[in-house]
Design an enzyme around this catalytic site. Structure first.
Site: not given
Lengths: 435, 435
Positions: A124, A196, A219, A243, A265, A268, A332-333, A366, A420, A425
């Site tokens: 996506y 959707q 989003n 981010s 950064q 963003h 993250e970074h 990036d 067990e 088994h």
């Protein structure tokens, strides 16, 4: 930016906490759209595309002609850049393919593990003014290397009359995305966005095939949708959050470079997380001066300024403390603008991706250094990895025993199974050894 | 077992569908316990231990003395079996450690990836009459290899007066679990079970440390709790469902062996999923006869019989179709009791673990062959892998550019950032190249 001078260790957790995003409010809305598409298929996807993107579509599938035309809309410079980036990303990710190695754990007991590409994956890519073709490279290249057979892409059609700098627009996909998709070999591209699109890939429609795992940013509605479809057995890349970057700067750092990294950064989004850790307060003062200078020239200065308002500067007492703060924050970074970046990097245990030294800005990762930019945010780096070829494969294990192998291991299995309380088994071994 | 003769491809999906488990009904109950423990800490965990396990505890931490005493309760045979299994599991999983390899994607642009153990992990082992010490081996050995620093174990105290065959019981942990934990080096063991244990590990209490990732099986309450804590950023091993096996048997299969394999799956629980795929109906008839014979002798025959009631036999027209059915079903365990098991195995793309030939019963993988027995169920094998060393690490990426390296890659990054409308990203490169 707010400065904290040698805060107490007990305060770190609170200081480094991310804002809590409450998805519960969206959940009902998102659930409704998911269910509509699940039952309504293509018609529902088109309905929501009309409603949310303002575009009425006959056909969601992007045609060959559209894909081929895209190339003409782009500068040679951009096409070369995309290809160069793709090459680097490919070079880095190709090394993530693991070979099959048969291990004889006991005589006659052979075990091995094989990576098999997830057959059907969905990518996506959100819409908007900035076409995230870089993210498409980051997702589709490892998918290809992994051997995924069906790689589909959903991205919303544009409602702009024309994309800036191009002759194409309304109802179309940005040509840079189409070009990137063609470059890396995405199977099918659909004009569908938002919840959707996630629903369509999760449940399948007449046109959009159902996939087993869904990747990509979005989003808060898309994020919520990805969380919800997980319950229906569709895997996702990782949980998402805004981010973020943490920069550690000592006296060897260049304040102008550090300021540029923080701003890259911050641009963003207003929810971007920026943390600057410095060994001396004066470094922070110089960086802030540089930020002021550079900020004024940025087209996205309002966004960046907003993000910086919530950002923090932490003055630590020494390098060891800087490392501890970085590991507690689990960014993250992580950018290490310090004298002995290599040594510091070795002590980082929680991070998505680490950038060493003064010439490794986050933006190279990036786009083009070769590492993946789909990384764990929100402190998830304590337990999650970024996207890699691993994300697109299942590792299936195998075992093959000879009759003698089963004799060698049989007693062990029988004794454990009996302990067990699982006699059947045990019997699956005993019956073979009797034979 | 119900037999389906060469069912139409269009019917496969319905035929192979797993029962849908609706966790919504439990969710409110589970949420309440999670929240109680989150705020109430140790006191709440103890309260629920009293309520659900009927045990009042002063101290949840298992003492050194208890751990050391456990050894005395076990037969030498069982201790040796546990150690042998541990050795095999270690041997197989050690090969999953990946080396760091620095890749120069462009001159002066070095990228690499390093596996770092998740610092704090929590393992959950359910209680009941059968102590799942084998699962403890399967989780703790890769955790150790991965380099996890804190490996904690939660398992409920027993409410039996004494464990069968031992002098220990009420309020204690089964000695085989304690022995296995000691063998593999689990850091701390707590007497806590159910939702309250998951909550304690997710949020931390005064005694039980908060962890970043939680592993292990459990009943539907535990499964639901693991799903819910994910939303709070704690990772889990994988989504769970009832255990399952798919066996493909051709004329070379031994009906008695196949029956034993099906029964060993069926004895797990009444919701166990068993699918037998045969190339000729007569094979199924022989297998069913054998099942009848063997079933009568099993201590857990009621459970196994119930599970078999919902089980299916599918007669396929040829091997290619058998492979397609197996890939559509995506079983946790796939047993290939057929002539050319190696060739068939190569074509399996959806499975947790595959057992090749007549001398590789599933139970060898459950206990001791070396492969992991924590595997994706419920069709998740289409997108998920079983537990491995990978499950206990984050793979952090790194990049280090020289000034020349940045010059080499700079233009690419600048052009792409500009095309995505992210000028500050571009500037982080430009400002360094100007310098």
């Amino acid at each position: 930016m707010q400065t904290f001078k040698q805060p107490n260790r007990s305060e770190w957790k609170k200081l480094l906490a991310r804002p809590v995003i409450d998805a519960a409010a969206l959940e009902q809305k998102v659930k409704t759209i998911l269910n509509e598409v699940k039952t309504g298929g293509d018609a529902s996807v088109k309905f929501f595309t009309k409603q949310f993107d303002g575009i009425a579509l006959d056909d969601m599938l992007v045609s060959e002609a559209e894909i081929n035309d895209a190339e003409k809309e782009l500068s040679i410079e951009l096409k070369q850049a995309i290809q160069q980036a793709a090459n680097n990303i490919r070079r880095f990710h190709e090394k993530q393919v693991s070979e099959v190695e048969v291990i004889e754990t006991m005589p006659g007991v052979q075990c091995w593990r094989k990576s098999v590409g997830i057959e059907k994956v969905g990518l996506y890519i959100p819409g908007g003014t900035a076409p995230l073709f870089s993210t498409l490279l980051m997702l589709s290249i490892p998918a290809k290397i992994a051997g995924c057979k069906e790689i589909i892409l959903c991205t919303p059609p544009s409602n702009m009359a024309s994309f800036p700098g191009t002759d194409t627009g309304g109802g179309k996909i940005h040509p840079a995305i189409l070009f990137a998709a063609k470059t890396v070999g995405v199977t099918k591209i659909f004009k569908a966005g938002g919840v959707q699109a996630i629903a369509a890939m999760a449940y399948g429609t007449q046109t959009i095939p159902r996939v087993y795992k869904i990747f990509g940013p979005g989003n808060q509605y898309v994020t919520c949708a990805k969380q919800l479809i997980q319950k229906d057995g569709i895997a996702i890349d990782m949980p998402a959050g805004p981010s973020e970057v943490a920069v550690y700067a000592d006296d060897t750092a260049n304040p102008a470079f550090v300021a540029a990294d923080l701003l890259s950064q911050a641009e963003h989004g207003i929810d971007s997380q920026v943390v600057l850790i410095v060994s001396r307060e004066s470094i922070a003062v110089s960086v802030e001066k540089e930020i002021e200078k550079q900020l004024a020239r940025l087209p996205r200065k309002e966004i960046a300024a907003k993000a910086l308002e919530n950002s923090k500067i932490i003055v630590v007492k020494d390098e060891a403390e800087a490392i501890d703060v970085l590991n507690e924050y689990a960014a993250e970074h992580v950018i290490l603008s310090c004298a002995n970046a290599d040594l510091v990097a070795e002590k980082i245990i929680n991070a998505g991706s680490v950038f060493l030294g003064n010439y490794s800005p986050e933006s190279v990762g990036d786009y083009a250094s070769g590492t993946n930019h789909t990384l764990p945010t929100n402190g998830y780096a304590k337990a999650y990895s970024g996207v890699s070829v691993d994300s697109f494969v299942k590792k299936i294990t195998y075992q093959k025993l000879t009759e003698q192998g089963l004799k060698n291991i049989g007693k062990t299995v029988e004794v454990m199974a009996a302990a067990e309380g699982l006699e059947a088994h045990k019997n699956a071994v005993s019956i073979r050894l009797k034979g």
